[in-house]
Enzyme design. Structure first.
Site, PDB file in Angstrom:
ATOM      1  N   GLY A 219       0.822  -1.200   0.000  1.00 19.40           N
ATOM      2  CA  GLY A 219       0.000   0.000   0.000  1.00 19.40           C
ATOM      3  C   GLY A 219       0.855   1.249   0.000  1.00 19.40           C
ATOM      4  O   GLY A 219       2.083   1.174   0.093  1.00 19.40           O
ATOM      5  N   CYS A 247       5.423  -5.609   1.846  1.00 18.56           N
ATOM      6  CA  CYS A 247       5.632  -4.173   1.638  1.00 18.56           C
ATOM      7  C   CYS A 247       5.065  -3.339   2.798  1.00 18.56           C
ATOM      8  O   CYS A 247       5.586  -3.384   3.896  1.00 18.56           O
ATOM      9  CB  CYS A 247       5.059  -3.765   0.287  1.00 18.56           C
ATOM     10  SG  CYS A 247       5.663  -2.169  -0.319  1.00 18.56           S
ATOM     11  N   ASN A 289       8.711  -1.514  -4.597  1.00 16.18           N
ATOM     12  CA  ASN A 289       8.104  -0.195  -4.701  1.00 16.18           C
ATOM     13  C   ASN A 289       7.847   0.320  -3.293  1.00 16.18           C
ATOM     14  O   ASN A 289       6.791   0.095  -2.727  1.00 16.18           O
ATOM     15  CB  ASN A 289       6.792  -0.256  -5.494  1.00 16.18           C
ATOM     16  CG  ASN A 289       6.045   1.062  -5.439  1.00 16.18           C
ATOM     17  OD1 ASN A 289       6.616   2.105  -5.134  1.00 16.18           O
ATOM     18  ND2 ASN A 289       4.754   1.029  -5.710  1.00 16.18           N
ATOM     19  N   HIS A 332       8.152  -7.658  -3.450  1.00 11.52           N
ATOM     20  CA  HIS A 332       6.874  -8.160  -3.970  1.00 11.52           C
ATOM     21  C   HIS A 332       7.026  -9.550  -4.588  1.00 11.52           C
ATOM     22  O   HIS A 332       7.393  -9.681  -5.756  1.00 11.52           O
ATOM     23  CB  HIS A 332       6.329  -7.199  -5.031  1.00 11.52           C
ATOM     24  CG  HIS A 332       5.781  -5.938  -4.472  1.00 11.52           C
ATOM     25  ND1 HIS A 332       4.449  -5.736  -4.213  1.00 11.52           N
ATOM     26  CD2 HIS A 332       6.408  -4.792  -4.077  1.00 11.52           C
ATOM     27  CE1 HIS A 332       4.262  -4.530  -3.707  1.00 11.52           C
ATOM     28  NE2 HIS A 332       5.447  -3.939  -3.614  1.00 11.52           N
ATOM     29  N   GLU A 334       4.648 -11.408  -5.524  1.00  7.13           N
ATOM     30  CA  GLU A 334       3.646 -11.558  -6.592  1.00  7.13           C
ATOM     31  C   GLU A 334       4.142 -10.917  -7.890  1.00  7.13           C
ATOM     32  O   GLU A 334       3.713 -11.292  -8.970  1.00  7.13           O
ATOM     33  CB  GLU A 334       2.308 -10.951  -6.160  1.00  7.13           C
ATOM     34  CG  GLU A 334       2.136  -9.476  -6.343  1.00  7.13           C
ATOM     35  CD  GLU A 334       2.934  -8.625  -5.359  1.00  7.13           C
ATOM     36  OE1 GLU A 334       2.980  -7.400  -5.531  1.00  7.13           O
ATOM     37  OE2 GLU A 334       3.523  -9.193  -4.412  1.00  7.13           O
TER      38      GLU A 334
END
Length: 357
Positions: A219, A247, A289, A332, A334
């Site tokens: 998020g 994250c 990110n 991440h 995924e």
């Protein structure tokens, strides 16, 4: 139409307006990915930010809706060296320019993104304005730019009500702090029934559903702003339900258990970040990110221990919780778009929940 990117230090880049022709102030960050611009645009973790793509040509394979990581784009702005006007891809449905307009995202092209990235690396991430106003007054707008701070971004990107991806196996509760679609998809493809909950859902409601495991998603924003969410995660930590966090979820679990976080100088954003598994010594290439990181010096060794580190700057990339079926990662697994090196962590989570039913 001319457009200008004005940084809070007074640096001005002149280029061409792309997307929506409106003015925006945002935090300016950069992403080093060579592909996956649609996944970047639709990653909710970018809410409150304008993204600079360091790869020089963006949009050359167009837009394919099935590659989107959420239902819409979340960027405040989009900054590129060159925008491809004619996509070449049999899957393309329309151009990136049309996509930016459809999602009301202003942007600028035709600037030296290498020079911009060097500024952000040397001085650190800073705020900026994208405007088409040629008569701007720096003495007026610089204070406005400096005053910007993204607020309530998790509440902005989370789902409005819970929903379920049906499966025949284990039941997973996914807390949506700005979850990329591929998190739920990665679990669902492994047979899990995934119920996605809004970010402000209480721990009592989640535990009452008796899930086999709980997933804390990625998020946007400063994790310390999520005060009420951290209080609910404290309750989830006290349960014996297995938990896997990615994250922002990784940062929130650390804060909930007494550790601290701090902002990185310019963050990690791209699909080529090496992380090292401290147990095996193996290095994986990961998609990342984030602008904040867990401060390892504040970890209580009786609560959590470092499991992964970033090979480049040695910052924390993952934690294992002592005496608990809980592990968290900053990167991440995924990965869309990006490498699939760490997708095995979803299998590890399923094993933690007791294996496939």
């Amino acid at each position: 139409m001319k457009a200008f990117l004005i940084l809070e230090d007074g640096t001005v880049f002149a280029g061409t307006s792309i997307g929506a022709a409106r003015e925006v102030i945002s935090e300016i960050v950069f992403n080093t990915s060579m592909t996956g611009y649609l996944e970047v645009l639709t990653d909710p973790s970018y809410a409150g930010q304008a993204v600079t793509m360091t790869y020089p040509l963006i949009g050359n394979y167009g837009i394919c809706r099935s590659d989107m990581e959420s239902l819409k784009a979340w960027h405040d702005g989009f900054i590129v060296r060159e925008l491809s006007r004619i996509p070449s891809n049999f899957r393309s449905e329309y151009s990136i320019q049309q996509f930016l307009i459809e999602n009301d995202i202003p942007g600028i092209s035709g600037i030296d993104t290498r020079a911009l990235t060097k500024i952000l690396r040397e001085k650190g991430t800073m705020n900026g304005m994208i405007t088409t106003n040629e008569h701007y007054d720096l003495s007026v707008i610089i204070p406005q730019i400096k005053a910007f701070k993204a607020a309530k971004v998790v509440e902005k990107v989370t789902c409005k009500e819970k929903y379920t991806l049906k499966g025949s196996g284990l039941k997973v509760a996914l807390m949506d702090f700005g979850a990329k679609k591929n998190i739920a998809r990665s679990l669902n493809e492994r047979g899990c029934e995934v119920t996605v909950y809004p970010a402000l859902t209480t721990a009592e409601e989640i535990l009452a559903a008796k899930p086999d495991g709980i997933m804390l998603s990625n998020g946007p924003g400063d994790p310390k702003d999520c005060v009420s969410i951290i209080e609910e995660i404290k309750k989830l930590y006290q349960s014996n339900v297995p938990i896997f966090a990615i994250c922002l979820g990784h940062q929130l679990m650390a804060l909930a258990t007494g550790a601290d976080t701090h902002k990185l100088k310019y963050g990690h954003r791209g699909v080529n970040h090496p992380v090292k598994d401290l147990k095996t010594g193996r290095v994986y290439i990961s998609s990342q990110n984030h602008g904040y990181v867990v401060d390892e010096t504040t970890l209580n060794p009786a609560v959590a221990k470092s499991a992964f580190i970033n090979v480049n700057d040695k910052t924390n990339e993952g934690l294992e919780y002592v005496g608990k079926n809980i592990f968290t990662v900053q990167f991440h697994p995924e990965a869309c778009g990006g490498p699939q090196d760490t997708a095995y962590l979803f299998d590890r989570f399923i094993d933690m929940m007791g294996g496939t039913k």
